[in-house]
Motif scaffolding. Sequence first.
Motif, PDB file in Angstrom:
ATOM      1  N   ASN A 258       0.864  -1.262   0.030  1.00  0.00           N
ATOM      2  CA  ASN A 258      -0.055   0.041   0.013  1.00  0.00           C
ATOM      3  C   ASN A 258       0.886   1.224  -0.183  1.00  0.00           C
ATOM      4  O   ASN A 258       0.371   2.153  -0.678  1.00  0.00           O
ATOM      5  CB  ASN A 258      -0.939  -0.098   1.174  1.00  0.00           C
ATOM      6  CG  ASN A 258      -2.085  -1.178   1.264  1.00  0.00           C
ATOM      7  OD1 ASN A 258      -2.617  -1.447  -0.054  1.00  0.00           O
ATOM      8  ND2 ASN A 258      -2.505  -1.466   2.261  1.00  0.00           N
ATOM      9  N   ARG A 259       1.942   1.264   0.807  1.00  0.00           N
ATOM     10  CA  ARG A 259       2.727   2.632   0.710  1.00  0.00           C
ATOM     11  C   ARG A 259       3.397   2.564  -0.669  1.00  0.00           C
ATOM     12  O   ARG A 259       3.720   3.612  -0.996  1.00  0.00           O
ATOM     13  CB  ARG A 259       4.027   2.333   1.749  1.00  0.00           C
ATOM     14  CG  ARG A 259       3.678   2.368   3.482  1.00  0.00           C
ATOM     15  CD  ARG A 259       4.700   2.540   3.950  1.00  0.00           C
ATOM     16  NE  ARG A 259       5.561   1.390   4.277  1.00  0.00           N
ATOM     17  CZ  ARG A 259       5.314   0.308   4.807  1.00  0.00           C
ATOM     18  NH1 ARG A 259       4.341   0.227   5.834  1.00  0.00           N
ATOM     19  NH2 ARG A 259       6.100  -0.791   4.894  1.00  0.00           N
ATOM     20  N   ALA A 260       3.910   1.547  -1.377  1.00  0.00           N
ATOM     21  CA  ALA A 260       4.145   1.527  -2.599  1.00  0.00           C
ATOM     22  C   ALA A 260       3.494   2.236  -3.591  1.00  0.00           C
ATOM     23  O   ALA A 260       3.654   3.205  -4.412  1.00  0.00           O
ATOM     24  CB  ALA A 260       5.137   0.342  -3.183  1.00  0.00           C
ATOM     25  N   ARG A 261       2.202   1.777  -3.516  1.00  0.00           N
ATOM     26  CA  ARG A 261       1.085   2.070  -4.497  1.00  0.00           C
ATOM     27  C   ARG A 261       1.030   3.652  -4.288  1.00  0.00           C
ATOM     28  O   ARG A 261       0.781   4.576  -5.183  1.00  0.00           O
ATOM     29  CB  ARG A 261      -0.206   1.566  -4.351  1.00  0.00           C
ATOM     30  CG  ARG A 261      -1.335   1.783  -5.218  1.00  0.00           C
ATOM     31  CD  ARG A 261      -2.554   0.840  -5.198  1.00  0.00           C
ATOM     32  NE  ARG A 261      -2.351  -0.611  -5.566  1.00  0.00           N
ATOM     33  CZ  ARG A 261      -2.159  -1.761  -4.844  1.00  0.00           C
ATOM     34  NH1 ARG A 261      -2.277  -1.657  -3.470  1.00  0.00           N
ATOM     35  NH2 ARG A 261      -1.718  -2.728  -5.131  1.00  0.00           N
ATOM     36  N   THR A 262       0.822   4.087  -3.025  1.00  0.00           N
ATOM     37  CA  THR A 262       0.652   5.655  -2.672  1.00  0.00           C
ATOM     38  C   THR A 262       1.900   6.283  -3.360  1.00  0.00           C
ATOM     39  O   THR A 262       1.666   7.615  -3.913  1.00  0.00           O
ATOM     40  CB  THR A 262       0.656   5.674  -1.074  1.00  0.00           C
ATOM     41  OG1 THR A 262      -0.546   5.050  -0.774  1.00  0.00           O
ATOM     42  CG2 THR A 262       0.470   7.356  -0.696  1.00  0.00           C
ATOM     43  N   ALA A 263       3.059   5.867  -2.907  1.00  0.00           N
ATOM     44  CA  ALA A 263       4.333   6.570  -3.505  1.00  0.00           C
ATOM     45  C   ALA A 263       4.220   6.582  -4.987  1.00  0.00           C
ATOM     46  O   ALA A 263       4.609   7.835  -5.522  1.00  0.00           O
ATOM     47  CB  ALA A 263       5.553   5.746  -2.973  1.00  0.00           C
ATOM     48  N   ARG A 264       3.975   5.553  -5.706  1.00  0.00           N
ATOM     49  CA  ARG A 264       3.686   5.662  -7.319  1.00  0.00           C
ATOM     50  C   ARG A 264       2.613   6.637  -7.645  1.00  0.00           C
ATOM     51  O   ARG A 264       2.969   7.467  -8.537  1.00  0.00           O
ATOM     52  CB  ARG A 264       3.299   4.232  -7.879  1.00  0.00           C
ATOM     53  CG  ARG A 264       3.493   4.071  -9.084  1.00  0.00           C
ATOM     54  CD  ARG A 264       2.834   2.700  -9.744  1.00  0.00           C
ATOM     55  NE  ARG A 264       1.277   2.926  -9.420  1.00  0.00           N
ATOM     56  CZ  ARG A 264       0.497   1.840  -9.913  1.00  0.00           C
ATOM     57  NH1 ARG A 264       0.937   0.846 -10.584  1.00  0.00           N
ATOM     58  NH2 ARG A 264      -0.689   1.746  -9.365  1.00  0.00           N
ATOM     59  N   ASP A 265       1.626   6.712  -7.008  1.00  0.00           N
ATOM     60  CA  ASP A 265       0.287   7.614  -7.348  1.00  0.00           C
ATOM     61  C   ASP A 265       0.892   9.047  -7.133  1.00  0.00           C
ATOM     62  O   ASP A 265       0.858   9.924  -7.916  1.00  0.00           O
ATOM     63  CB  ASP A 265      -0.743   7.348  -6.504  1.00  0.00           C
ATOM     64  CG  ASP A 265      -1.358   5.762  -6.886  1.00  0.00           C
ATOM     65  OD1 ASP A 265      -1.101   5.386  -7.894  1.00  0.00           O
ATOM     66  OD2 ASP A 265      -2.145   5.369  -6.127  1.00  0.00           O
ATOM     67  N   ASP A 266       1.779   9.306  -6.149  1.00  0.00           N
ATOM     68  CA  ASP A 266       2.175  10.468  -5.766  1.00  0.00           C
ATOM     69  C   ASP A 266       3.358  10.932  -6.741  1.00  0.00           C
ATOM     70  O   ASP A 266       3.291  12.178  -7.405  1.00  0.00           O
ATOM     71  CB  ASP A 266       2.727  10.556  -4.427  1.00  0.00           C
ATOM     72  CG  ASP A 266       3.328  12.038  -4.066  1.00  0.00           C
ATOM     73  OD1 ASP A 266       2.612  13.045  -3.877  1.00  0.00           O
ATOM     74  OD2 ASP A 266       4.714  11.937  -3.887  1.00  0.00           O
TER      75      ASP A 266
END
Length: 291
Positions: free
Chosen positions: A162-170
Amino acid sequence: MAEDFLAKLPRVAKEELSEDKNCTICQQQYGVASDSEPAEEAVRLPCPGGHIVGVNCISRWLLDNMDRNTCPYCRHEFFALITPIPPRFRELLNDQSEHGLDRAQRIFNRHQDHFEHWLDVSFMFHTFLEAARAPPVLMRRWDFWFADWCLAALNVDDAAINRARTARDDFFERTILTEMPTDTPRIAWSETGSSTEIEPLASAIQTLRFREYNAYILTQRTSILMDGPVRGLDREREGAEYRRLRSMGAFEGVLEEVELRYERWQILRSQGYVFDERRVMWSALPYQAVP
């Protein structure tokens, strides 16, 4: 692996043997002990020829040389070769693994190349520490630092995803890019170059603090090793590292749509990127250790 294989070999009853009741390797009669050898027991090998051999001989054949995994007659491969975990690393993984050495061995088998690279770096650190007469407690701390790094890279859980997906979206939101910049020679993301794989990104982000600190240590010619390991760069070291990278031109030709170079660095770091000075590129490979 060889021990498990040997334990499962089917025994061959005397009445099933041909007229030759002796092991064809040592020529000892099956079931009869000698002055120097225990009694040989006939076993059938799982090769196309179903070769029969004495259990003592096949045990020596496989166990005396860990690179052997074949029938001594037809060279049929019995099992995949597995390199045992190096003793020091085996101990560290056992100390930090919930499920003990069996899980540690499975992890090592899947990621052996990466572990061997980490161990090479760890050995280099050890060489310096020994030459500097570092106390054993300091060397032990570095051992655990490397083990922690390895487990951080491999134990990717839902929270990390989930942190990685958030970082990618950001990343997409803060830049004009619509996909990960895998096609530029200055950036390499994930082992496959895929813009959609989240797990490698999660692993890269989890290991960022280790990889970044490792790169900093090596650029300082390892003198900082005597201070002991930390989780990552403090503010002073972070500023010094940014200035050093900027002087090298690390921020030129990458994310040029972002005006401030320091912000470029923050965006790259949020994606798990570390600047690989040897290849002169930003790399987010989860297992990359900058030499």
